[in-house]
Scaffold this active site. Structure first.
Site, PDB file in Angstrom:
ATOM      1  N   THR A 100       0.819  -1.217   0.000  1.00 19.80           N
ATOM      2  CA  THR A 100       0.000   0.000   0.000  1.00 19.80           C
ATOM      3  C   THR A 100       0.849   1.262   0.000  1.00 19.80           C
ATOM      4  OG1 THR A 100      -1.808  -1.129   1.143  1.00 19.80           O
ATOM      5  CG2 THR A 100      -1.767   1.279   1.263  1.00 19.80           C
ATOM      6  N   THR A 125       5.420  11.064   7.628  1.00 14.45           N
ATOM      7  CA  THR A 125       5.476  10.987   9.079  1.00 14.45           C
ATOM      8  C   THR A 125       6.869  11.328   9.586  1.00 14.45           C
ATOM      9  OG1 THR A 125       5.363   9.433  10.957  1.00 14.45           O
ATOM     10  CG2 THR A 125       5.893   8.506   8.817  1.00 14.45           C
ATOM     11  N   ASP A 126       6.937  11.836  10.813  1.00 13.67           N
ATOM     12  CA  ASP A 126       8.249  12.096  11.414  1.00 13.67           C
ATOM     13  C   ASP A 126       8.996  10.810  11.732  1.00 13.67           C
ATOM     14  OD1 ASP A 126       6.680  11.256  13.534  1.00 13.67           O
ATOM     15  OD2 ASP A 126       7.109  12.985  14.823  1.00 13.67           O
ATOM     16  N   GLU A 127       8.297   9.685  11.685  1.00 15.39           N
ATOM     17  CA  GLU A 127       8.945   8.410  12.013  1.00 15.39           C
ATOM     18  C   GLU A 127      10.018   8.019  11.001  1.00 15.39           C
ATOM     19  OE1 GLU A 127       6.551   5.188  13.586  1.00 15.39           O
ATOM     20  OE2 GLU A 127       4.862   6.555  13.839  1.00 15.39           O
ATOM     21  N   TYR A 153       6.847  -0.121   9.080  1.00 15.33           N
ATOM     22  CA  TYR A 153       5.962   0.999   8.741  1.00 15.33           C
ATOM     23  C   TYR A 153       6.774   2.221   8.318  1.00 15.33           C
ATOM     24  CZ  TYR A 153       3.410   5.316   9.548  1.00 15.33           C
ATOM     25  OH  TYR A 153       2.901   6.585   9.418  1.00 15.33           O
ATOM     26  N   SER A 154       7.687   2.668   9.178  1.00 11.86           N
ATOM     27  CA  SER A 154       8.438   3.881   8.854  1.00 11.86           C
ATOM     28  C   SER A 154       9.326   3.673   7.629  1.00 11.86           C
ATOM     29  CB  SER A 154       9.267   4.348  10.052  1.00 11.86           C
ATOM     30  OG  SER A 154      10.165   3.350  10.498  1.00 11.86           O
ATOM     31  N   LYS A 157       7.135   4.187   4.599  1.00 11.37           N
ATOM     32  CA  LYS A 157       6.834   5.601   4.364  1.00 11.37           C
ATOM     33  C   LYS A 157       8.069   6.341   3.832  1.00 11.37           C
ATOM     34  CE  LYS A 157       3.518   7.575   5.125  1.00 11.37           C
ATOM     35  NZ  LYS A 157       2.338   7.851   4.245  1.00 11.37           N
ATOM     36  N   HIS A 279      11.251   0.100  19.679  1.00 11.34           N
ATOM     37  CA  HIS A 279      10.407   1.238  20.046  1.00 11.34           C
ATOM     38  C   HIS A 279      11.216   2.541  20.053  1.00 11.34           C
ATOM     39  CE1 HIS A 279       6.846   2.537  22.842  1.00 11.34           C
ATOM     40  NE2 HIS A 279       6.927   3.248  21.734  1.00 11.34           N
TER      41      HIS A 279
END
Length: 339
Positions: A100, A125-127, A153-154, A157, A279
């Site tokens: 996606t 995103t900032d990630e 995820y990051s 992106k 994390h």
């Protein structure tokens, strides 16, 4: 002006649609959304009958479907919110995030090239910057901070961001990118920290907090984010990245305690669970560029924003209770039962 908003049945996308229809009543807004677990058509109920709004159920990875929609609507601007966005889910199943967030973005940009647009805006995103140390409050993410991802995820992106910038340089596609800090506000899916804690506290259920709850996030009220994107679309420079931060840094544990106090719940509901893999410790954005170039600053302080958000969830229990009674319960048990 016709604006195609992808992922518009999700949290930020829906709030952006509300903002644009309110601030630009002469614009036509077309919402494309696959309606996966986080897409909720009932969120858009208040605008479904607006003559300047159209909803289309479609996957951004469906090239034929996307091209057909572009042929019908000929959008002037595309704002891409569509994304798998939950870090925990990306750890469980990275593949759907790559499909996606990367390939879907490519399909949209190919359609933009084929049919011509004024602007393609990628909501990031900032990630993508990784994290900052807890003991260096003087450090902030800027647009020049190197990409250093921590989760699937990051990484997905960040990959999409690089692809967007490559399409700008290679094909001359008019693009902008915004990288925002953690959003909160109405209509946020109940797997995210703030709505999860509100819903659990109201039901006197345990409040699961990762590790010791010392991770710090920069919180941005969703309406402030929508205003920023609106400005970037109309005044932002092509090929540029703009960081959107709230200047509202808070530890996770402190947010949970604020919610407990606001709802009259005892902090004994707080349950510390095994920390998330990889994390990130702290996110903090320096929004100096968007402030100096476009005049944007966040208007909502966290103290007032969190109270408005809690009030919204109290007044709209039917919306989030309908969500957590379904598939989300299975996911919730899977993620937290053994922690």
């Amino acid at each position: 002006m016709t604006i195609l908003v992808t992922g518009g049945a999700g949290f930020i996308g829906a709030n952006f649609i509300f903002h644009m229809l309110s601030q630009h009543p002469d614009y036509r807004i077309v919402c494309l959304d696959k309606l996966t677990y986080a897409g909720n058509l009932s969120t858009l109920a208040s605008v479904m009958d607006n003559p300047n709004f159209r909803f289309v159920k479609l996957d951004i990875c469906d090239r034929a479907g996307v091209y057909h929609l572009f042929e019908e609507e000929h959008p002037d601007i595309v704002v891409n919110f569509a994304a798998e966005s939950h870090v925990d889910r990306s750890i469980e199943n990275p593949e759907v995030f790559l499909q996606t967030n990367i390939l879907g973005t490519q399909v949209l940009m190919d359609a933009c090239r084929k049919f011509g647009i004024r602007r393609f805006h990628q909501v990031s995103t900032d990630e993508v910057y990784g994290d900052l140390p807890l003991d260096r409050p003087d450090l902030f993410f800027t647009e020049q901070t190197p990409i250093h991802t921590s989760s699937p995820y990051s990484a997905s992106k960040a990959s999409a961001d690089l692809l967007v910038l490559a399409y700008h340089r290679t094909f001359g596609l008019p693009v902008t990118i915004s990288r925002c800090s953690n959003n909160y506000g109405p209509y946020q899916f109940p797997e995210k920290l703030i709505p999860l804690m509100i819903a659990n506290a109201l039901n006197d259920k345990p409040l699961p907090v990762y590790g010791k709850g010392e991770n710090v996030r920069d919180w941005l009220y969703v309406e402030d984010h929508c205003r920023a994107i609106d400005l970037i679309l109309h005044k932002g420079r092509e090929g540029e990245v703009y960081n959107i931060g709230g200047h509202n840094e808070m530890r996770n544990i402190d947010i949970v305690k604020i919610i407990c106090k606001a709802l009259g719940k005892h902090e004994s509901l707080i349950t510390f669970v095994t920390d998330r893999k990889g994390h990130d410790r702290r996110y903090a954005i320096d929004p100096a560029k968007i402030h100096s170039e476009l005049g944007w600053l966040p208007e909502t302080k966290f103290e007032s924003g969190i109270q408005k958000t809690i009030a919204w969830y109290l007044d709209n229990r039917q919306w989030w209770e309908a969500i957590i009674s379904g598939e989300y319960q299975d996911y919730y048990r899977k993620m937290y039962a053994k922690r």
